[in-house]
Design a protein around this motif. Structure first.
Motif, PDB file in Angstrom:
ATOM      1  N   SER A 198       0.857  -1.190   0.000  1.00 48.11           N
ATOM      2  CA  SER A 198       0.000   0.000   0.000  1.00 48.11           C
ATOM      3  C   SER A 198       0.894   1.242   0.000  1.00 48.11           C
ATOM      4  CB  SER A 198      -0.959   0.001   1.200  1.00 48.11           C
ATOM      5  OG  SER A 198      -0.694   1.081   2.065  1.00 48.11           O
ATOM      6  N   SER A 199       0.330   2.352  -0.393  1.00 45.09           N
ATOM      7  CA  SER A 199       1.139   3.567  -0.492  1.00 45.09           C
ATOM      8  C   SER A 199       1.078   4.419   0.765  1.00 45.09           C
ATOM      9  CB  SER A 199       0.670   4.384  -1.697  1.00 45.09           C
ATOM     10  OG  SER A 199       0.725   3.603  -2.866  1.00 45.09           O
ATOM     11  N   ALA A 200       0.538   3.865   1.834  1.00 39.79           N
ATOM     12  CA  ALA A 200       0.302   4.638   3.058  1.00 39.79           C
ATOM     13  C   ALA A 200       1.570   5.271   3.626  1.00 39.79           C
ATOM     14  CB  ALA A 200      -0.348   3.750   4.105  1.00 39.79           C
ATOM     15  N   GLY A 201       1.409   6.445   4.206  1.00 36.20           N
ATOM     16  CA  GLY A 201       2.523   7.150   4.841  1.00 36.20           C
ATOM     17  C   GLY A 201       3.174   6.330   5.947  1.00 36.20           C
ATOM     18  N   ASP A 228      -1.669  10.328   9.462  1.00 33.62           N
ATOM     19  CA  ASP A 228      -2.545  10.959   8.472  1.00 33.62           C
ATOM     20  C   ASP A 228      -1.780  11.349   7.205  1.00 33.62           C
ATOM     21  OD1 ASP A 228      -4.740  10.630  10.041  1.00 33.62           O
ATOM     22  OD2 ASP A 228      -4.813  12.694  10.777  1.00 33.62           O
ATOM     23  N   ILE A 229      -0.457  11.150   7.214  1.00 35.18           N
ATOM     24  CA  ILE A 229       0.296  11.418   5.984  1.00 35.18           C
ATOM     25  C   ILE A 229      -0.202  10.431   4.939  1.00 35.18           C
ATOM     26  CG2 ILE A 229       2.568  11.380   4.881  1.00 35.18           C
ATOM     27  CD1 ILE A 229       3.703  12.172   7.662  1.00 35.18           C
ATOM     28  N   CYS A 230      -0.677  10.986   3.841  1.00 34.00           N
ATOM     29  CA  CYS A 230      -1.415  10.176   2.878  1.00 34.00           C
ATOM     30  C   CYS A 230      -0.528   9.120   2.220  1.00 34.00           C
ATOM     31  CB  CYS A 230      -2.034  11.112   1.841  1.00 34.00           C
ATOM     32  SG  CYS A 230      -3.194  10.295   0.772  1.00 34.00           S
ATOM     33  N   HIS A 231       0.568   9.556   1.604  1.00 36.83           N
ATOM     34  CA  HIS A 231       1.459   8.656   0.861  1.00 36.83           C
ATOM     35  C   HIS A 231       2.879   8.741   1.412  1.00 36.83           C
ATOM     36  CE1 HIS A 231      -1.575   9.418  -2.514  1.00 36.83           C
ATOM     37  NE2 HIS A 231      -1.720   8.147  -2.171  1.00 36.83           N
ATOM     38  N   TYR A 232       3.599   7.634   1.361  1.00 35.84           N
ATOM     39  CA  TYR A 232       4.980   7.639   1.871  1.00 35.84           C
ATOM     40  C   TYR A 232       5.899   8.525   1.041  1.00 35.84           C
ATOM     41  CZ  TYR A 232       6.124   4.210  -1.817  1.00 35.84           C
ATOM     42  OH  TYR A 232       6.297   3.576  -3.017  1.00 35.84           O
ATOM     43  N   TYR A 233       5.457   8.861  -0.166  1.00 39.59           N
ATOM     44  CA  TYR A 233       6.310   9.639  -1.062  1.00 39.59           C
ATOM     45  C   TYR A 233       5.868  11.099  -1.168  1.00 39.59           C
ATOM     46  CZ  TYR A 233       2.472   8.050  -4.080  1.00 39.59           C
ATOM     47  OH  TYR A 233       1.227   7.764  -4.598  1.00 39.59           O
ATOM     48  N   GLN A 234       4.925  11.524  -0.323  1.00 43.54           N
ATOM     49  CA  GLN A 234       4.479  12.924  -0.333  1.00 43.54           C
ATOM     50  C   GLN A 234       4.300  13.430   1.085  1.00 43.54           C
ATOM     51  OE1 GLN A 234       0.949  12.408  -2.651  1.00 43.54           O
ATOM     52  NE2 GLN A 234       1.942  12.933  -4.599  1.00 43.54           N
ATOM     53  N   SER A 289      -8.109   1.150  -5.054  1.00 49.13           N
ATOM     54  CA  SER A 289      -7.099   0.364  -5.772  1.00 49.13           C
ATOM     55  C   SER A 289      -6.489  -0.686  -4.865  1.00 49.13           C
ATOM     56  CB  SER A 289      -5.982   1.282  -6.281  1.00 49.13           C
ATOM     57  OG  SER A 289      -6.473   2.202  -7.206  1.00 49.13           O
ATOM     58  N   GLY A 290      -6.288  -0.321  -3.590  1.00 53.13           N
ATOM     59  CA  GLY A 290      -5.698  -1.251  -2.634  1.00 53.13           C
ATOM     60  C   GLY A 290      -6.479  -2.553  -2.559  1.00 53.13           C
ATOM     61  N   MET A 291      -7.774  -2.440  -2.417  1.00 57.23           N
ATOM     62  CA  MET A 291      -8.636  -3.626  -2.316  1.00 57.23           C
ATOM     63  C   MET A 291      -8.605  -4.426  -3.617  1.00 57.23           C
ATOM     64  SD  MET A 291     -10.558  -4.932   0.011  1.00 57.23           S
ATOM     65  CE  MET A 291     -11.384  -6.495  -0.021  1.00 57.23           C
ATOM     66  N   TYR A 320       1.055  -5.148   2.895  1.00 56.64           N
ATOM     67  CA  TYR A 320       1.775  -4.243   3.799  1.00 56.64           C
ATOM     68  C   TYR A 320       1.082  -2.888   3.937  1.00 56.64           C
ATOM     69  CZ  TYR A 320       5.421  -7.710   3.742  1.00 56.64           C
ATOM     70  OH  TYR A 320       6.110  -8.898   3.893  1.00 56.64           O
ATOM     71  N   GLU A 321       0.830  -2.509   5.180  1.00 56.08           N
ATOM     72  CA  GLU A 321       0.284  -1.193   5.556  1.00 56.08           C
ATOM     73  C   GLU A 321      -1.053  -0.858   4.908  1.00 56.08           C
ATOM     74  OE1 GLU A 321       0.956   0.559   8.047  1.00 56.08           O
ATOM     75  OE2 GLU A 321       3.052   0.258   8.606  1.00 56.08           O
ATOM     76  N   PHE A 322      -1.843  -1.863   4.629  1.00 57.55           N
ATOM     77  CA  PHE A 322      -3.244  -1.614   4.281  1.00 57.55           C
ATOM     78  C   PHE A 322      -4.014  -1.534   5.604  1.00 57.55           C
ATOM     79  CE2 PHE A 322      -7.549  -3.119   2.917  1.00 57.55           C
ATOM     80  CZ  PHE A 322      -7.836  -2.096   2.023  1.00 57.55           C
ATOM     81  N   PRO A 378     -15.155   3.068  -0.033  1.00 54.38           N
ATOM     82  CA  PRO A 378     -15.603   2.464   1.238  1.00 54.38           C
ATOM     83  C   PRO A 378     -14.445   1.795   1.982  1.00 54.38           C
ATOM     84  CG  PRO A 378     -16.248   1.063  -0.615  1.00 54.38           C
ATOM     85  CD  PRO A 378     -15.572   2.276  -1.208  1.00 54.38           C
ATOM     86  N   LEU A 379     -13.365   2.569   2.163  1.00 50.30           N
ATOM     87  CA  LEU A 379     -12.090   2.014   2.628  1.00 50.30           C
ATOM     88  C   LEU A 379     -12.156   1.429   4.036  1.00 50.30           C
ATOM     89  CD1 LEU A 379      -9.114   1.681   1.762  1.00 50.30           C
ATOM     90  CD2 LEU A 379      -8.695   4.017   2.525  1.00 50.30           C
ATOM     91  N   LEU A 380     -12.928   2.076   4.921  1.00 47.08           N
ATOM     92  CA  LEU A 380     -13.082   1.567   6.287  1.00 47.08           C
ATOM     93  C   LEU A 380     -13.605   0.128   6.254  1.00 47.08           C
ATOM     94  CD1 LEU A 380     -13.294   2.728   9.401  1.00 47.08           C
ATOM     95  CD2 LEU A 380     -15.740   2.624   8.914  1.00 47.08           C
TER      96      LEU A 380
HETATM   97  O1  C5P Z   1      -3.647   6.632  -3.115  1.00 43.15           O
HETATM   98  P1  C5P Z   1      -3.498   5.365  -3.881  1.00 43.15           P
HETATM   99  O2  C5P Z   1      -4.837   4.813  -4.370  1.00 43.15           O
HETATM  100  O3  C5P Z   1      -2.505   5.429  -4.979  1.00 43.15           O
HETATM  101  O4  C5P Z   1      -2.937   4.307  -2.838  1.00 43.15           O
HETATM  102  C1  C5P Z   1      -2.957   2.927  -3.095  1.00 43.15           C
HETATM  103  C2  C5P Z   1      -3.837   2.216  -2.098  1.00 43.15           C
HETATM  104  O5  C5P Z   1      -3.194   2.132  -0.831  1.00 43.15           O
HETATM  105  C3  C5P Z   1      -5.162   2.906  -1.814  1.00 43.15           C
HETATM  106  O6  C5P Z   1      -6.101   2.583  -2.824  1.00 43.15           O
HETATM  107  C4  C5P Z   1      -5.532   2.369  -0.451  1.00 43.15           C
HETATM  108  O7  C5P Z   1      -6.158   1.111  -0.570  1.00 43.15           O
HETATM  109  C5  C5P Z   1      -4.168   2.179   0.202  1.00 43.15           C
HETATM  110  N1  C5P Z   1      -3.819   3.312   1.103  1.00 43.15           N
HETATM  111  C6  C5P Z   1      -4.108   3.221   2.451  1.00 43.15           C
HETATM  112  N2  C5P Z   1      -3.772   4.236   3.299  1.00 43.15           N
HETATM  113  C7  C5P Z   1      -3.156   5.343   2.837  1.00 43.15           C
HETATM  114  C8  C5P Z   1      -2.864   5.469   1.467  1.00 43.15           C
HETATM  115  C9  C5P Z   1      -3.201   4.427   0.621  1.00 43.15           C
HETATM  116  O8  C5P Z   1      -4.669   2.216   2.893  1.00 43.15           O
HETATM  117  N3  C5P Z   1      -2.792   6.304   3.699  1.00 43.15           N
END
Ligand code: C5P
Length: 319
Positions: free
Chosen positions: A100-103, A264-270, A236-238, A254-256, A284-286
């Motif tokens: 996952s791209s999570a921070g 709360d940092i959205c992406h590890y690369y931003q 996309s993660g799901m 990893y990190e989903f 519906p990520l929750l």
């Molecule tokens: O943002 P993006 O869709 O590119 O990230 C890929 C996936 O990683 C997301 O669709 C989501 O399932 C998961 N993600 C997450 N928590 C974050 C960022 C991304 O679970 N903070």
């Protein structure tokens, strides 16, 4: 005695969200952009992991759009779709990682563990250069959305990040739409850039996810959630998790489900921060995370320390 690790509660409800995200969910429910009419039945009692896994295995078909699904009179672009199936292209895979791209993956040091897998799936613009200690180097499949392919600002045609591995793109369709209906009116008009990319990189496999696959997953999310979930496609993660469960014997994600590093940092690369990235607003990520936690086979300690859940490949479960 074993310590107790406080990790994601698999029965999380929208009540646990901050007010802004509760409002966002309500607004998406009112909007119902994709004309979702849920015809399934909500499960009256909680399904156990094995039952849920069988539901996913039997009801979700993570297939790619085939040339034969495009009416011949309507389009010449079907010539650009790969001839080989994704299964033939990727072969049967053993141990796979979904990153996952999570921070929260920042400072995890998980890079070498991730690279030890036979195949690694990443999402959208997630880079490895400059981050390999935490996310690894290997990219076998990259799952991208149609927005990234279409909008100039994402530089899809210019960034060589996309030039290796297998590409899989997805675009949201209306809930009831046939492929033919959807490709006349996709969410993002990706066809132009798809064609240009295929002409430039004819040997790189580049698939389009079947537009019904996200809704098959959505149905199972809704069936197993007491409240109404956002009537929008899963993240996309799901989609990537189910794609790899279809191809691999075992999937480490990893990190989903967030580790102790949750942020709360959205992406590890931003640097950008938004609680919605972890908890969902549009997606519906929750509820996706509830489901993944329910079917996970690893220990809570691995979630807490590494943000890692282990899922079986569909081949390995017998229903
Ligand atoms: O943002 P993006 O869709 O590119 O990230 C890929 C996936 O990683 C997301 O669709 C989501 O399932 C998961 N993600 C997450 N928590 C974050 C960022 C991304 O679970 N903070």
């Amino acid at each position: 005695p074993k310590p107790n690790f406080k990790v994601w509660n698999e029965d999380s409800s929208s009540n646990s969200l901050i007010f802004r995200l509760q409002k966002a969910r309500q607004n998406y429910l009112k909007m119902n952009k994709y004309n979702v009419t849920f015809l399934g039945k909500k499960q009256s009692s909680k399904l156990h992991a094995e039952k849920l896994l069988c539901e996913l295995k039997n009801k979700v078909n993570v297939t790619m759009l085939k040339r034969t699904e495009i009416p011949s009179d309507d389009s010449e672009w079907k010539e650009y779709l790969p001839v080989k199936s994704l299964g033939e292209e990727a072969r049967q895979l053993g141990r796979c990682a979904v990153v996952s791209s999570a921070g929260s993956i920042k400072s995890s040091g998980l890079g070498s563990e991730i690279d030890s897998h036979d195949a690694v799936l990443r999402f959208n613009g997630a880079p490895t250069v400059g981050y390999h200690q935490d996310v690894g180097n290997k990219t076998t499949i990259r799952l991208i959305n149609s927005q990234l392919v279409t909008l100039e600002e994402h530089q899809f045609l210019k960034n060589d990040l996309y030039n290796s591995g297998i590409l899989v793109m997805w675009d949201p369709a209306p809930y009831h739409a046939e492929p033919s209906e959807w490709y006349r009116k996709p969410d993002y008009d990706f066809f132009g850039n798809y064609k240009i990319y295929r002409q430039k990189h004819p040997d790189q496999p580049f698939y389009i996810l079947h537009p019904q696959a996200p809704w098959q997953i959505w149905d199972i999310l809704q069936e197993n959630t007491p409240e109404n979930i956002q009537p929008n496609p899963p993240s996309s993660g799901m989609l990537g998790i189910l794609l790899m469960m279809d191809l691999c014997d075992e999937v480490n994600v990893y990190e989903f489900i967030p580790s102790k590093r949750q942020t709360d940092i959205c992406h590890y690369y931003q640097k950008f921060q938004d609680r919605a990235c972890v908890m969902g607003a549009y997606h519906p990520l929750l509820f996706e995370k509830n489901l993944v936690k329910k079917i996970s086979q690893g220990e809570d300690e691995h979630i807490y320390v590494k943000g890692r859940v282990t899922l079986p490949g569909f081949r390995k479960i017998h229903c």
